[in-house]
Design a protein around this motif. Structure first.
Motif, PDB file in Angstrom:
ATOM      1  N   ASN A  87      43.326  33.142  41.009  1.00 30.24           N
ATOM      2  CA  ASN A  87      44.555  33.021  41.772  1.00 30.24           C
ATOM      3  C   ASN A  87      45.666  33.826  41.117  1.00 30.24           C
ATOM      4  OD1 ASN A  87      43.259  31.148  43.480  1.00 30.24           O
ATOM      5  ND2 ASN A  87      43.855  29.434  42.173  1.00 30.24           N
ATOM      6  N   SER A  88      46.719  34.063  41.872  1.00 30.64           N
ATOM      7  CA  SER A  88      47.889  34.800  41.353  1.00 30.64           C
ATOM      8  C   SER A  88      47.465  36.089  40.667  1.00 30.64           C
ATOM      9  CB  SER A  88      48.675  33.906  40.385  1.00 30.64           C
ATOM     10  OG  SER A  88      49.104  32.722  41.015  1.00 30.64           O
ATOM     11  N   LEU A  89      46.627  36.835  41.350  1.00 30.00           N
ATOM     12  CA  LEU A  89      46.078  38.051  40.745  1.00 30.00           C
ATOM     13  C   LEU A  89      47.159  39.090  40.506  1.00 30.00           C
ATOM     14  CD1 LEU A  89      42.761  38.148  42.729  1.00 30.00           C
ATOM     15  CD2 LEU A  89      42.933  38.253  40.239  1.00 30.00           C
ATOM     16  N   LYS A  90      46.955  39.836  39.419  1.00 27.44           N
ATOM     17  CA  LYS A  90      47.889  40.879  39.000  1.00 27.44           C
ATOM     18  C   LYS A  90      47.154  42.222  38.956  1.00 27.44           C
ATOM     19  CE  LYS A  90      50.097  37.558  35.862  1.00 27.44           C
ATOM     20  NZ  LYS A  90      50.459  37.289  34.444  1.00 27.44           N
ATOM     21  N   PRO A  91      47.873  43.330  39.090  1.00 26.15           N
ATOM     22  CA  PRO A  91      47.195  44.639  38.993  1.00 26.15           C
ATOM     23  C   PRO A  91      46.414  44.797  37.692  1.00 26.15           C
ATOM     24  CG  PRO A  91      49.381  44.920  39.918  1.00 26.15           C
ATOM     25  CD  PRO A  91      49.281  43.476  39.491  1.00 26.15           C
ATOM     26  N   GLU A  92      46.879  44.205  36.622  1.00 25.72           N
ATOM     27  CA  GLU A  92      46.176  44.312  35.340  1.00 25.72           C
ATOM     28  C   GLU A  92      44.874  43.512  35.294  1.00 25.72           C
ATOM     29  OE1 GLU A  92      49.389  43.490  35.820  1.00 25.72           O
ATOM     30  OE2 GLU A  92      50.048  41.977  34.357  1.00 25.72           O
ATOM     31  N   ASP A  93      44.602  42.734  36.331  1.00 26.59           N
ATOM     32  CA  ASP A  93      43.313  42.049  36.434  1.00 26.59           C
ATOM     33  C   ASP A  93      42.230  42.963  37.010  1.00 26.59           C
ATOM     34  OD1 ASP A  93      45.100  39.124  37.485  1.00 26.59           O
ATOM     35  OD2 ASP A  93      44.226  39.497  35.501  1.00 26.59           O
ATOM     36  N   GLY A 117      47.408  37.532  45.362  1.00 27.25           N
ATOM     37  CA  GLY A 117      46.323  36.981  46.155  1.00 27.25           C
ATOM     38  C   GLY A 117      45.254  36.313  45.316  1.00 27.25           C
ATOM     39  N   SER A 118      44.178  35.910  45.987  1.00 27.24           N
ATOM     40  CA  SER A 118      43.090  35.174  45.341  1.00 27.24           C
ATOM     41  C   SER A 118      41.744  35.763  45.710  1.00 27.24           C
ATOM     42  CB  SER A 118      43.129  33.705  45.765  1.00 27.24           C
ATOM     43  OG  SER A 118      44.329  33.082  45.386  1.00 27.24           O
ATOM     44  N   TYR A 169      22.039  37.375  28.601  1.00 25.81           N
ATOM     45  CA  TYR A 169      21.739  37.919  29.924  1.00 25.81           C
ATOM     46  C   TYR A 169      23.044  38.262  30.628  1.00 25.81           C
ATOM     47  CZ  TYR A 169      17.316  35.682  28.832  1.00 25.81           C
ATOM     48  OH  TYR A 169      16.153  35.294  28.208  1.00 25.81           O
ATOM     49  N   TRP A 170      23.004  39.377  31.369  1.00 20.00           N
ATOM     50  CA  TRP A 170      24.188  39.885  32.050  1.00 20.00           C
ATOM     51  C   TRP A 170      23.860  40.269  33.490  1.00 20.00           C
ATOM     52  CZ3 TRP A 170      29.015  40.451  29.707  1.00 20.00           C
ATOM     53  CH2 TRP A 170      29.048  40.210  28.324  1.00 20.00           C
ATOM     54  N   GLY A 171      24.856  40.081  34.353  1.00 18.34           N
ATOM     55  CA  GLY A 171      24.735  40.598  35.705  1.00 18.34           C
ATOM     56  C   GLY A 171      25.151  42.054  35.752  1.00 18.34           C
ATOM     57  N   GLN A 172      25.094  42.637  36.933  1.00 16.40           N
ATOM     58  CA  GLN A 172      25.400  44.060  37.108  1.00 16.40           C
ATOM     59  C   GLN A 172      26.889  44.311  37.318  1.00 16.40           C
ATOM     60  OE1 GLN A 172      24.499  42.107  39.552  1.00 16.40           O
ATOM     61  NE2 GLN A 172      25.937  42.657  41.187  1.00 16.40           N
ATOM     62  N   GLY A 173      27.639  43.240  37.586  1.00 20.08           N
ATOM     63  CA  GLY A 173      29.081  43.361  37.737  1.00 20.08           C
ATOM     64  C   GLY A 173      29.519  43.478  39.180  1.00 20.08           C
ATOM     65  N   THR A 174      30.757  43.069  39.426  1.00 24.39           N
ATOM     66  CA  THR A 174      31.372  43.207  40.744  1.00 24.39           C
ATOM     67  C   THR A 174      32.804  43.692  40.546  1.00 24.39           C
ATOM     68  OG1 THR A 174      31.819  42.085  42.849  1.00 24.39           O
ATOM     69  CG2 THR A 174      32.119  40.772  40.853  1.00 24.39           C
ATOM     70  N   GLN A 175      33.204  44.640  41.361  1.00 23.31           N
ATOM     71  CA  GLN A 175      34.518  45.274  41.199  1.00 23.31           C
ATOM     72  C   GLN A 175      35.608  44.404  41.821  1.00 23.31           C
ATOM     73  OE1 GLN A 175      35.465  48.399  39.719  1.00 23.31           O
ATOM     74  NE2 GLN A 175      37.533  47.558  40.037  1.00 23.31           N
ATOM     75  N   VAL A 176      36.669  44.196  41.058  1.00 20.84           N
ATOM     76  CA  VAL A 176      37.877  43.536  41.550  1.00 20.84           C
ATOM     77  C   VAL A 176      39.032  44.514  41.390  1.00 20.84           C
ATOM     78  CG1 VAL A 176      39.535  41.683  41.152  1.00 20.84           C
ATOM     79  CG2 VAL A 176      37.077  41.218  41.028  1.00 20.84           C
ATOM     80  N   THR A 177      39.698  44.782  42.495  1.00 23.79           N
ATOM     81  CA  THR A 177      40.835  45.700  42.472  1.00 23.79           C
ATOM     82  C   THR A 177      42.054  44.982  43.041  1.00 23.79           C
ATOM     83  OG1 THR A 177      39.372  47.606  42.770  1.00 23.79           O
ATOM     84  CG2 THR A 177      41.720  47.927  43.198  1.00 23.79           C
ATOM     85  N   VAL A 178      43.129  44.961  42.258  1.00 23.11           N
ATOM     86  CA  VAL A 178      44.359  44.292  42.680  1.00 23.11           C
ATOM     87  C   VAL A 178      45.431  45.355  42.862  1.00 23.11           C
ATOM     88  CG1 VAL A 178      46.029  42.493  42.168  1.00 23.11           C
ATOM     89  CG2 VAL A 178      43.674  42.277  41.341  1.00 23.11           C
ATOM     90  N   SER A 179      45.920  45.475  44.070  1.00 22.17           N
ATOM     91  CA  SER A 179      46.936  46.472  44.361  1.00 22.17           C
ATOM     92  C   SER A 179      48.334  45.876  44.204  1.00 22.17           C
ATOM     93  CB  SER A 179      46.760  47.009  45.778  1.00 22.17           C
ATOM     94  OG  SER A 179      46.938  45.968  46.719  1.00 22.17           O
ATOM     95  N   SER A 180      49.265  46.729  43.801  1.00 19.59           N
ATOM     96  CA  SER A 180      50.642  46.257  43.582  1.00 19.59           C
ATOM     97  C   SER A 180      51.475  46.351  44.850  1.00 19.59           C
ATOM     98  CB  SER A 180      51.293  47.069  42.464  1.00 19.59           C
ATOM     99  OG  SER A 180      51.278  48.426  42.798  1.00 19.59           O
TER     100      SER A 180
END
Length: 122
Positions: free
Chosen positions: A84-90, A16-17, A111-122
């Motif tokens: 795009n073409s997201l993988k679980p290791e992403d 997915g993307s 300067y840094w942001g606080q981060g956003t979680q990306v979870t890729v399921s297999s």
């Protein structure tokens, strides 16, 4: 000072993307090169991709080459990461960062942001 806020993370299936955004405030984003980094649990922060202040130069890591695209809209003070073409290791927390320099080392970025979680399921 530059404040950075990431958004757009979430849960997606493999293949997915997602599109991440990084909105800046405090100073014009055009003064800075921007980078995206990611950090998975138990791992060091990893460089993903960077874009120069004008958008004319892009530096991406081998792990995302051909799948992730960075772009910026200086008029909107926003940087984007199309994934795009997201993988679980992403799977990781994704951070945007701003620098007056250039490169892939986290120490280069001011300067840094606080981060956003990306979870890729297999």
């Amino acid at each position: 000072q530059v404040q950075l806020v990431e958004s757009g993370g979430g849960l997606v299936q493999a293949g997915g993307s997602l599109r991440l955004s990084c909105a800046a405030s405090g100073r014009p984003l055009r003064n800075y090169a921007m980078g995206w980094f990611r950090q998975a649990p138990g791992k060091e922060r990893e460089f993903v991709v960077a874009i120069s202040w004008s958008g004319g130069s892009i530096y991406d890591s081998d792990s995302v080459k051909g799948r992730f695209t960075i772009s910026r809209d200086n008029a909107k003070n926003t940087v984007y990461l199309q994934m795009n073409s997201l993988k679980p290791e992403d799977t990781a927390v994704y951070y945007c960062a701003a620098t007056t320099g250039w490169g892939r080392q986290p120490a280069t970025y001011d300067y840094w942001g606080q981060g956003t979680q990306v979870t890729v399921s297999s």
